[in-house]
Design a protein around this motif. Structure first.
Motif, PDB file in Angstrom:
ATOM      1  N   SER A  12      76.683  60.333  40.821  1.00  0.00           N
ATOM      2  CA  SER A  12      77.538  61.490  41.106  1.00  0.00           C
ATOM      3  C   SER A  12      77.673  61.786  42.592  1.00  0.00           C
ATOM      4  CB  SER A  12      76.996  62.739  40.394  1.00  0.00           C
ATOM      5  OG  SER A  12      75.692  63.054  40.863  1.00  0.00           O
ATOM      6  N   GLY A  13      76.754  61.259  43.401  1.00  0.00           N
ATOM      7  CA  GLY A  13      76.803  61.531  44.839  1.00  0.00           C
ATOM      8  C   GLY A  13      75.691  62.448  45.318  1.00  0.00           C
ATOM      9  N   MET A 139      77.768  50.768  39.133  1.00  0.00           N
ATOM     10  CA  MET A 139      77.956  49.318  39.142  1.00  0.00           C
ATOM     11  C   MET A 139      77.588  48.740  40.505  1.00  0.00           C
ATOM     12  SD  MET A 139      81.510  48.987  36.974  1.00  0.00           S
ATOM     13  CE  MET A 139      81.709  47.270  37.406  1.00  0.00           C
ATOM     14  N   THR A 140      78.085  49.366  41.565  1.00  0.00           N
ATOM     15  CA  THR A 140      77.805  48.873  42.920  1.00  0.00           C
ATOM     16  C   THR A 140      76.310  48.928  43.216  1.00  0.00           C
ATOM     17  OG1 THR A 140      79.972  49.623  43.686  1.00  0.00           O
ATOM     18  CG2 THR A 140      78.299  49.211  45.367  1.00  0.00           C
ATOM     19  N   ARG A 141      75.686  50.063  42.898  1.00  0.00           N
ATOM     20  CA  ARG A 141      74.257  50.247  43.181  1.00  0.00           C
ATOM     21  C   ARG A 141      73.386  49.289  42.385  1.00  0.00           C
ATOM     22  NH1 ARG A 141      72.060  55.363  40.476  1.00  0.00           N
ATOM     23  NH2 ARG A 141      72.127  53.863  38.751  1.00  0.00           N
ATOM     24  N   ASP A 142      73.626  49.194  41.081  1.00  0.00           N
ATOM     25  CA  ASP A 142      72.746  48.385  40.234  1.00  0.00           C
ATOM     26  C   ASP A 142      72.877  46.888  40.518  1.00  0.00           C
ATOM     27  OD1 ASP A 142      71.960  50.740  39.164  1.00  0.00           O
ATOM     28  OD2 ASP A 142      72.481  50.281  37.089  1.00  0.00           O
ATOM     29  N   ILE A 143      74.060  46.455  40.907  1.00  0.00           N
ATOM     30  CA  ILE A 143      74.251  45.038  41.218  1.00  0.00           C
ATOM     31  C   ILE A 143      73.641  44.701  42.577  1.00  0.00           C
ATOM     32  CG2 ILE A 143      75.981  43.269  41.768  1.00  0.00           C
ATOM     33  CD1 ILE A 143      77.778  44.615  39.622  1.00  0.00           C
ATOM     34  N   GLU A 144      73.897  45.566  43.576  1.00  0.00           N
ATOM     35  CA  GLU A 144      73.443  45.279  44.941  1.00  0.00           C
ATOM     36  C   GLU A 144      71.966  45.590  45.160  1.00  0.00           C
ATOM     37  OE1 GLU A 144      75.976  47.329  47.663  1.00  0.00           O
ATOM     38  OE2 GLU A 144      77.747  46.118  47.179  1.00  0.00           O
ATOM     39  N   GLU A 145      71.464  46.687  44.570  1.00  0.00           N
ATOM     40  CA  GLU A 145      70.117  47.146  44.870  1.00  0.00           C
ATOM     41  C   GLU A 145      69.091  46.824  43.790  1.00  0.00           C
ATOM     42  OE1 GLU A 145      70.162  51.295  45.844  1.00  0.00           O
ATOM     43  OE2 GLU A 145      71.937  51.114  47.114  1.00  0.00           O
TER      44      GLU A 145
END
Length: 206
Positions: A12-13, A139-145
Motif C-alpha cells: 500500500s505504500g 509483484m515487484t518487491r517479491d520478485i526482486e527482494e
C-alpha cells in the motif's frame, strides 16, 4: 514520547510514508517494523517454513513487540530482531540496536489487529491504496527482494494475501484516526501528518 502506528495492506505504500515522515522529523524518530517480529520458524524444515502465512496475526510475535515498545517508552535501548524472508527464520547472531527517541513509529500490515499493541498508540494511521496498485508493488518487491517468481507471487496473492487482507487488514481500518488515500504518493497528507506530529510533540513537552 509519541507512539504512531502505520498500517495498511501489503504494497500500500506504508514504507514510503514512514520514510517521508522520518525525513521530515529528522532525528526524532525510531521505527519498529512488524516484519522484524515474525515468529522464528528455524525449528521447522525449510519446506514447512516456506508455507508460513505472513499475513495472519498468529505469525507475529506480538508479546516481544509490545515488550520492546514498553522498554523504549521507559527510556531503555533494545535489540530488535532481524528476520529473513529468504530463510523464513530469525537471525541467531544478528540484531539491530534501537535507542529511544521522541517518536516511535510501529509499521506493519497487522499492527491494528492486536488490541494490547493498538492501545499503546497515540496516533493510528491507515495507508490505503487500490488493489491493482498494491498487487503491482507486491509483484515487484517479491520478485526482486524475496526471490520469488511471477507464478509463485500470483498464487500467493490469490490464496493468501487477498483473503487475509479482506479478513484481517481491511477491517482494522476502523481503528485508524487518519486514513491516507493513494498510498505513499499522497504528499499533502504526509505533510499534514508531519505537522500534526510536531504539534503533538510540542503539547507533550509543555
Amino acid at each position: 514520547m509519541l507512539v504512531i502506528g502505520i498500517a495498511g495492506g501489503s504494497g500500500s505504500g506504508k514504507t514510503t510514508v514512514v520514510r517521508a515522515l522520518t525525513e521530515q522529523l529528522n532525528e526524532k524518530v525510531v521505527v519498529l517494523p512488524q516484519d522484524s517480529y515474525y515468529k522464528d520458524s528455524s525449528h521447522l524444515p525449510l519446506e514447512e517454513r516456506q508455507k508460513v502465512n505472513f499475513d495472519h496475526p498468529d505469525s507475529i510475535d506480538f508479546p516481544l513487540l509490545i515488550s520492546q515498545l514498553s522498554q523504549l517508552k521507559e527510556g531503555k535501548t533494545i535489540e530488535q530482531p532481524v528476520y529473513s524472508y529468504l530463510t523464513c527464520s530469525r537471525s541467531k547472531t544478528e540484531t539491530v540496536t534501537v535507542t529511544p527517541a521522541e517518536v516511535i513509529i510501529i509499521e506493519g500490515i497487522l499492527i491494528f489487529t492486536c488490541a494490547e499493541l493498538r492501545n499503546q498508540m497515540d496516533i493510528k494511521i491507515f495507508v490505503d491504496a487500490d488493489d491493482d496498485d498494491r498487487l503491482m508493488r507486491i509483484m515487484t518487491r517479491d520478485i526482486e527482494e524475496r526471490g520469488r517468481d511471477m507464478e509463485a507471487v500470483m498464487s500467493r496473492y490469490s490464496k493468501v494475501v487477498k483473503p487475509m487482507y479482506l479478513q484481517f487488514i481491511e477491517p482494522s481500518k476502523r481503528y485508524a484516526d487518519i486514513i491516507i488515500p493513494q498510498g505513499g504518493h499522497n504528499r499533502v497528507a504526509i505533510e499534514i501528518i508531519a505537522a500534526t506530529i510536531e504539534k503533538a510533540l510540542h503539547k507533550k513537552s509543555m
